[in-house]
Design a protein around this motif. Structure first.
Motif, short mmCIF file in Angstrom:
data_model
loop_
_atom_site.label_atom_id
_atom_site.label_comp_id
_atom_site.label_asym_id
_atom_site.label_seq_id
_atom_site.Cartn_x
_atom_site.Cartn_y
_atom_site.Cartn_z
N LYS A 125 57.65 34.58 47.14
CA LYS A 125 56.40 34.00 47.59
C LYS A 125 55.50 35.01 48.30
CE LYS A 125 58.59 32.12 51.77
NZ LYS A 125 58.88 30.86 52.52
N VAL A 126 56.11 36.03 48.90
CA VAL A 126 55.30 37.05 49.58
C VAL A 126 54.47 37.83 48.57
CG1 VAL A 126 55.35 39.14 50.99
CG2 VAL A 126 56.90 37.23 51.51
N SER A 127 55.11 38.27 47.49
CA SER A 127 54.38 39.04 46.47
C SER A 127 53.32 38.17 45.78
CB SER A 127 55.35 39.61 45.44
OG SER A 127 56.07 38.58 44.79
N TRP A 128 53.65 36.89 45.54
CA TRP A 128 52.66 35.99 44.95
C TRP A 128 51.47 35.81 45.89
CZ3 TRP A 128 52.57 32.61 40.52
CH2 TRP A 128 53.61 32.84 39.62
N SER A 129 51.75 35.65 47.17
CA SER A 129 50.68 35.46 48.15
C SER A 129 49.79 36.70 48.25
CB SER A 129 51.27 35.15 49.53
OG SER A 129 52.03 33.96 49.50
N ILE A 130 50.39 37.88 48.18
CA ILE A 130 49.61 39.12 48.23
C ILE A 130 48.71 39.24 47.01
CG2 ILE A 130 49.76 41.64 48.14
CD1 ILE A 130 52.28 41.44 49.84
N LEU A 131 49.26 38.93 45.83
CA LEU A 131 48.44 38.99 44.61
C LEU A 131 47.30 37.98 44.66
CD1 LEU A 131 51.16 39.36 41.83
CD2 LEU A 131 49.40 41.02 42.44
N ALA A 132 47.59 36.76 45.10
CA ALA A 132 46.54 35.74 45.19
C ALA A 132 45.48 36.14 46.20
CB ALA A 132 47.16 34.39 45.58
N GLY A 133 45.91 36.68 47.34
CA GLY A 133 44.94 37.12 48.35
C GLY A 133 44.09 38.26 47.86
N ALA A 134 44.70 39.21 47.12
CA ALA A 134 43.93 40.33 46.59
C ALA A 134 42.91 39.86 45.57
CB ALA A 134 44.88 41.35 45.96
N TYR A 135 43.32 38.94 44.70
CA TYR A 135 42.39 38.41 43.70
C TYR A 135 41.23 37.68 44.38
CZ TYR A 135 40.55 35.60 39.87
OH TYR A 135 39.72 35.01 38.96
N LEU A 136 41.54 36.86 45.37
CA LEU A 136 40.50 36.12 46.08
C LEU A 136 39.56 37.08 46.80
CD1 LEU A 136 39.37 33.39 46.97
CD2 LEU A 136 40.96 33.43 48.91
N LEU A 137 40.10 38.14 47.39
CA LEU A 137 39.26 39.11 48.08
C LEU A 137 38.31 39.81 47.12
CD1 LEU A 137 38.59 40.63 50.68
CD2 LEU A 137 40.41 42.25 50.11
N VAL A 138 38.83 40.19 45.95
CA VAL A 138 37.98 40.84 44.94
C VAL A 138 36.84 39.91 44.51
CG1 VAL A 138 37.92 41.69 42.56
CG2 VAL A 138 39.76 42.40 44.09
N ILE A 139 37.16 38.64 44.29
CA ILE A 139 36.14 37.68 43.88
C ILE A 139 35.09 37.50 44.98
CG2 ILE A 139 35.71 35.26 43.32
CD1 ILE A 139 36.91 36.87 41.05
N LEU A 140 35.54 37.38 46.23
CA LEU A 140 34.60 37.18 47.33
C LEU A 140 33.69 38.39 47.52
CD1 LEU A 140 36.87 35.41 49.98
CD2 LEU A 140 35.08 34.39 48.56
N VAL A 141 34.25 39.59 47.40
CA VAL A 141 33.44 40.81 47.53
C VAL A 141 32.43 40.90 46.40
CG1 VAL A 141 33.52 43.33 47.45
CG2 VAL A 141 35.18 42.08 48.82
N TRP A 142 32.88 40.60 45.18
CA TRP A 142 31.96 40.64 44.03
C TRP A 142 30.83 39.63 44.20
CZ3 TRP A 142 31.85 36.56 40.19
CH2 TRP A 142 30.92 36.80 39.19
N VAL A 143 31.15 38.41 44.62
CA VAL A 143 30.12 37.38 44.83
C VAL A 143 29.15 37.82 45.92
CG1 VAL A 143 29.71 35.03 45.62
CG2 VAL A 143 31.52 35.49 43.97
N ALA A 144 29.67 38.33 47.02
CA ALA A 144 28.82 38.74 48.14
C ALA A 144 27.87 39.86 47.73
CB ALA A 144 29.68 39.17 49.33
#
Length: 232
Positions: A90-109
């Motif tokens: 679950k730690v690796s899944w959470s890191i991947l999900a957080g990284a993907y969400l961060l990339v999306i948020l940065v791109w949108v911003a």
């Protein structure tokens, strides 16, 4: 596996196609109006992002799943094994999900920031818009000169991107003169609406696409309801 795959595919269809259908209906409405519509670049991108939100969310979840070797448990319908794998990784899944969400948020911003000083005009002939825009600059005592897609007055002021088939024009402000942009924004919103647009050839295709995508979303919903009714 077959039933699970079909159910997941139907859920994906609902999540991805429903907002897309709404967005296409909105575009078809704009292109069928009897006057042009002026929309800020921020709101134009926001509506596009809303229309593609299902693909962004579901597509991201799919990519993250494929990055994990344990996706085979899900594909085989072995949910107990998948639950166990989640407990271990679950730690690796959470890191991947957080990284993907961060990339999306940065791109949108970044995209929203870049489109703060832009205008999108729907349902207008690009040549007529250019003439009207030139007259507006003449009116405020700042005649402009066109050089390709760039328009100058002592330096580049803005870029015009024309989409002739869709009867759409995008004005992207490149000058640092914020006050002038605000004045141009006001002039464009005052001058453009009275212009009577020609028949927009993209309107029919947008409407057909909207109905087609909407029907697919409804079909996916119907299959899920049918499967649920069969189970109970």
């Amino acid at each position: 596996m077959g039933l699970t795959f079909i159910l997941v595919l139907c859920i994906a269809g609902i999540v991805c196609l429903t907002p897309l259908a709404i967005y296409l209906f909105w575009l078809s409405f704009l292109t069928r109006r009897d006057q042009p519509s002026v929309i800020s670049g921020v709101w134009d991108f926001a509506t596009l992002l809303t229309g593609l939100s299902g693909f962004v969310l579901f597509g991201g979840a799919l990519v993250l799943s494929l990055l994990q070797s344990n996706v085979r448990y899900w594909m085989r319908g072995n949910f107990e094994a998948l639950r166990g794998a989640w407990g271990q990784e679950k730690v690796s899944w959470s890191i991947l999900a957080g990284a993907y969400l961060l990339v999306i948020l940065v791109w949108v911003a970044l995209t929203l920031i870049s489109r703060r000083r832009s205008l999108v005009v729907y349902n207008i002939d690009p040549a007529e818009f250019e003439t009207t825009l030139g007259e507006a600059f003449e009116h405020i005592g700042r005649p402009v000169e066109r050089r390709g897609n760039y328009w100058h007055h002592g330096g580049p002021l803005f870029v015009l991107d024309r989409f002739q088939w869709g009867r759409t024009v995008t004005l992207r402000w490149v000058s640092e003169d914020q006050r002038l942009f605000e004045e141009v924004d006001r002039l464009v919103r005052d001058a453009v609406p009275p212009l009577a647009p020609e028949k927009n050839p993209s309107s029919r295709w947008l409407m057909l696409s909207a109905w087609g995508v909407g029907c697919l979303a409804v079909a996916c919903s119907s299959l899920i309801l049918f499967a649920y009714a069969a189970v109970i």
